[in-house]
Design a protein around this motif. Structure first.
Motif, PDB file in Angstrom:
ATOM      1  N   LYS A 339       0.867  -1.280   0.415  1.00  0.00           N
ATOM      2  CA  LYS A 339       0.210   0.114   0.004  1.00  0.00           C
ATOM      3  C   LYS A 339       1.270   1.063   0.198  1.00  0.00           C
ATOM      4  O   LYS A 339       0.919   2.147  -0.933  1.00  0.00           O
ATOM      5  N   SER A 340       1.644   1.370   0.757  1.00  0.00           N
ATOM      6  CA  SER A 340       2.710   2.386   1.163  1.00  0.00           C
ATOM      7  C   SER A 340       3.167   2.809  -0.626  1.00  0.00           C
ATOM      8  O   SER A 340       2.883   3.731  -1.294  1.00  0.00           O
ATOM      9  N   GLY A 341       3.784   1.836  -1.171  1.00  0.00           N
ATOM     10  CA  GLY A 341       4.655   2.179  -2.153  1.00  0.00           C
ATOM     11  C   GLY A 341       3.432   2.231  -3.727  1.00  0.00           C
ATOM     12  O   GLY A 341       3.942   3.043  -4.242  1.00  0.00           O
ATOM     13  N   ASN A 342       1.278   1.371  -3.325  1.00  0.00           N
ATOM     14  CA  ASN A 342       1.193   2.484  -4.166  1.00  0.00           C
ATOM     15  C   ASN A 342       0.547   3.665  -4.017  1.00  0.00           C
ATOM     16  O   ASN A 342       0.640   4.144  -5.100  1.00  0.00           O
ATOM     17  N   ILE A 343       0.518   4.975  -2.935  1.00  0.00           N
ATOM     18  CA  ILE A 343       0.500   5.633  -2.523  1.00  0.00           C
ATOM     19  C   ILE A 343       1.755   6.401  -2.688  1.00  0.00           C
ATOM     20  O   ILE A 343       1.458   7.330  -4.050  1.00  0.00           O
TER      21      ILE A 343
END
Length: 843
Positions: A339-343
């Motif tokens: 998720k952090s990479g997606n953001i």
């Protein structure tokens, strides 16, 4: 079914006739005259030739390459398949590019590149001290420029002068008060505990037990005082540092679309995600704020079926609400850092266009008024980096979820208000239902991999705590808007689903402990890291404490007493138990655990208008009693699982993270027996051992070991939706969102009822309209080398001959991502005699 306009001199081949049935009626009617003429001229015309004629007619141009010919017709196939007119159809022209081989359906806006680069972690205090001493020696006390690879001193955020200093001083004073209360209470309780023990803490086993007891009691005490002060904040309704009071409700928002609403998803229930997104969007539109927000669905889905459904759901939503140019969909190919990479990927592509971003989870719903208030608060507090709402749990029907919804709705406000009381502008961030200032987030909150090996290294799992700490380190405040309404989420439907989620949270929080000594972090956020660790480390500590207590009982009952426990001891120590003191100490500990729940009930009962949505005073009281009993039974079960998770994380066992279920699915007996069977056997063995040692002590262990014994039926029965519906009919575990359902949650339920069945990968490969949609979204790799193109064509040829159930998701995704490959598969399925019948199994 498409009806033939006229009789033909020669019948159509079966496969061509089936294809015409799959075509939209308008498209079939368009191609029929040409097919009729060709069959009259040549009744033996091949399926391949007729298929080519269909797509040449739809594309309105001739093309020698079969795949490009089919691809060129995608524009017309999709346009003719839209069916009944929708409000957003005029906007479709702006994202559906010209009908040729390069036609695209633009699901994202133009990219505006920006940088977001993580700095190396500097979390070794010994190394930092050594470097600091070296610089002092070299620079004679003057700070030198950091060396390559070192983390520079973080720049400070904008200072607001005396007002900002006041809340910082208040926060420091309050935390010192909290620490004093915890220490005083723990010292007294540990002293009383030592008086209960036979050797008064002088035996090695007693000393170890007392140490564990002190740590665990301090943890309980912290939660107790947090709830107590939260109670007084809510009772008096006076909080001069409340972030929600810093902007008037009628303050106009700055002109322009300055805020993006991000919905990161990964293999979620597509119907639930887009029903929730529509409820939020409709609420924003009803508040007159459509021109203030852009929406982005950021997909990390690895399942081809989910990716296929997501595109169709995005198109359906945009057409229904006129969302083209306002609602975007992004499929990420390289799914790194979860998720952090997606953001972060969104920030690098479009973050520079916006001032703020609101992060939602797949099960989140927010009202337009809540979103408006968050933007108002951000604009009124230029030093704020993150403002976190306190989401209210609602929407589940299983007994387990209903009890958890009730508990979080009744007790949650006390704890969130208490957290705000202690933390103020150095608060938690829970990763969703929060607004973030984009520029400082991009500058300071990029997350690098943790160095080293094992389960506590690599990609950061619980990124939210770390991002809040980095934001505060850079001088930006982090707040909880605990009293802001209109923010909702859902609970896991069953105990096992919650425990699966806890495993990832456990590893993430233990992982964050490695960052405890990172340079520049504020002490409040180091404390946040520690509370995250203790949330799970307390389980093995409790388990170890119980094991030591059992061992102490064994020593006392089965061995000769030790009268001289100290060197050079003149007088013997007579071992003696004080059960009456133990009862008083136990009662005191239970008071710390359950008094916050009673205070929450008192707070509701003091106000008649707030207790009615919970079913009235009597049903609220009954629900509280059952919930307390239920939570007491679950505590040992959670303890055992969390102990396993902590041990697994420390041993480096990787966590396989899957998205939680978004539907009420009951736990089968077989799964419950598999997951809880070992704990039940442990509970039986433990009870047998204590009964053998001393039957009188069985009652002390029964609440813990007895819960483990009945874990299987407890897990199964609590997962039943029927029991949850019965409880709701009896007005037990009611929450205000059920008594008077907010508009957004009503819209969510209505959206789920009317949601269509979106096409999966099999339908995308076979159906003309679904294939056209995904082909228009897929890549057009004109510069791809011949080897790569040949490899994809070979994959498509092989896939057409195979049972689609045997295709791996990696193979399906390769075909989905490439427009030509997906078109080739579509053509091969319909025109070759060796196509596997599995592609037509639902015809």
């Amino acid at each position: 079914m498409t009806q033939q306009p006229s009789a033909l001199a020669s019948p159509l081949p079966r496969r061509v006739e089936e294809y015409l049935r799959e075509l939209p009626p308008a498209a079939a009617a368009r191609v029929w005259p040409r097919l009729e003429a060709q069959l009259l001229a040549d009744p033996t015309r091949s399926v391949e030739a007729l298929f080519a004629s269909v797509h040449e007619t739809l594309a309105e141009r001739e093309e020698t390459d079969a795949d490009r010919r089919t691809l060129q017709s995608s524009h017309t196939r999709l346009r003719l398949a839209l069916g009944k007119a929708q409000p957003g159809d005029p906007g479709l022209a702006s994202v559906l590019q010209p009908p040729d081989a390069l036609a695209r359906l633009a699901t994202t806006p133009a990219v505006v590149r920006a940088s977001m680069t993580p700095a190396p972690w500097d979390h070794n205090p010994v190394r930092r001290l050594w470097r600091w001493l070296g610089r002092r020696a070299q620079g004679n006390g003057v700070a030198l420029k950091p060396r390559d690879g070192e983390q520079p001193q973080a720049p400070q955020g904008k200072t607001l002068g005396p007002a900002r200093m006041r809340w910082r001083w208040a926060g420091t004073t309050r935390r010192l008060l909290l620490l004093s209360l915890i220490l005083a209470q723990t010292v007294v309780a540990t002293y009383l505990m030592s008086a209960v023990l036979p050797y008064k803490g002088r035996h090695p086993l007693e000393l170890a037990s007392l140490t564990l007891y002190a740590v665990l009691f301090a943890w309980i005490s912290a939660g107790f005082w947090t709830a107590v002060f939260g109670f007084f904040v809510l009772l008096t309704r006076r909080d001069k540092y409340s972030i929600s009071a810093t902007a008037a409700a009628d303050t106009p928002l700055a002109a322009g679309r300055n805020t993006a609403i991000l919905v990161p998803i990964c293999n979620e229930d597509v119907q639930r995600v887009f029903a929730g997104l529509r409820a939020t969007y409709d609420s924003v539109a009803r508040a007159g704020l459509r021109d203030a927000f852009d929406f982005y669905v950021l997909s990390d889905s690895g399942k081809a079926d989910a990716r296929s459904e997501e595109v169709a759901a995005w198109l359906d939503l945009c057409r229904a609400v006129d969302g083209f140019g306002r609602i975007f969909y992004r499929r990420r190919v390289h799914r790194i850092k979860r998720k952090s990479g997606n953001i972060a990927d969104w920030c690098r592509r479009w973050g520079s266009k916006y001032q703020h971003m609101v992060i939602l989870d797949a099960d989140s719903v927010m009202s337009g008024e809540c979103l408006k208030r968050l933007v108002q608060l951000m604009e009124a507090n230029p030093n704020a980096g993150i403002i976190q709402t306190a989401p209210k749990a609602a929407g589940r029907e299983t007994l387990y979820a209903r009890i958890q919804q009730f508990a979080t709705r009744v007790y949650g406000p006390l704890f969130t208000a208490g957290l705000h009381f202690w933390q103020l502008g150095e608060s938690h961030y829970w990763g969703h239902n929060a607004i973030i200032r984009v520029a400082p987030f991009m500058q300071h909150c990029a997350l690098g991999r943790l160095p080293g090996r094992g389960g506590l290294s690599g990609e950061i799992l619980s990124h939210d705590f770390v991002e809040a700490a980095l934001m505060r380190r850079a001088g930006w405040s982090v707040w909880i808007a605990y009293d802001l309404p209109g923010s909702y989420e859902e609970m896991p439907p069953t105990l096992l689903d919650e425990l699966k989620r806890d495993q990832r949270w456990c590893q993430g929080n233990l992982q964050n402990f490695k960052l405890f000594f990172t340079s520049g972090l504020h002490p409040a956020h180091r404390a946040v890291f520690m509370t995250g660790v203790m949330a799970y480390l307390s389980a093995p500590l409790w388990f170890l404490f119980l094991a030591l207590s059992t061992a102490l009982l064994f020593v006392f009952m089965k061995t000769e007493p030790t009268y001289f426990t100290q060197p050079y001891q003149l007088f013997p120590s007579w071992p003696e138990w004080h059960p009456e003191w133990a009862v008083r100490l136990f009662a005191g500990t239970m008071t710390l655990l359950f008094l916050p729940k009673l205070l929450a009930a008192v707070l509701l009962m003091l106000r008649h208008e707030t207790v009615r949505p919970y079913g009235g005073r009597l049903r609220l009281l009954a629900s509280l009693i059952v919930e307390m009993l239920f939570s007491a039974l679950l505590a040992p079960i959670r303890m055992l699982f969390h102990t396993q998770y902590v041990v697994s994380a420390l041993l480096g066992i990787a966590v396989v993270w899957k998205s939680p279920p978004r539907e009420d699915a009951a736990t089968p007996w077989s799964q419950a027996a598999l997951r809880h069977g070992g704990g039940s056997l442990l509970g039986l063995a433990w009870l047998s051992l204590v009964y053998w040692l001393n039957p009188h002590f069985l009652w002390w262990l029964l609440p813990v070991a007895g819960s483990l014994v009945i874990a299987i039926p407890l897990s199964v029965w609590s997962s039943r939706r029927s029991i949850g519906v019965w409880a709701r009919g009896a007005r037990l575990f009611l929450i205000p969102e059920e008594s008077l359902t907010p508009r957004e949650l009503r819209w969510l339920k209505a959206g789920l009822k009317r949601a269509p069945e979106y096409p999966d990968f099999l339908r995308v490969a076979r159906e003309p309209a679904a294939n056209a949609l995904l082909s228009l979204v897929g890549r057009r790799r004109q510069s791809a080398n011949e080897k790569s193109q040949r490899s994809l064509r070979n994959l498509a040829d092989s896939a057409a001959r195979r049972d689609p159930a045997t295709l791996k998701d990696s193979e399906r995704n390769q075909l989905l991502l490439d427009a030509v490959a997906l078109t080739h598969l579509h053509r091969r399925i319909w025109t070759t005699s060796d196509a596997h019948p599995g592609w037509f199994k639902d015809n």
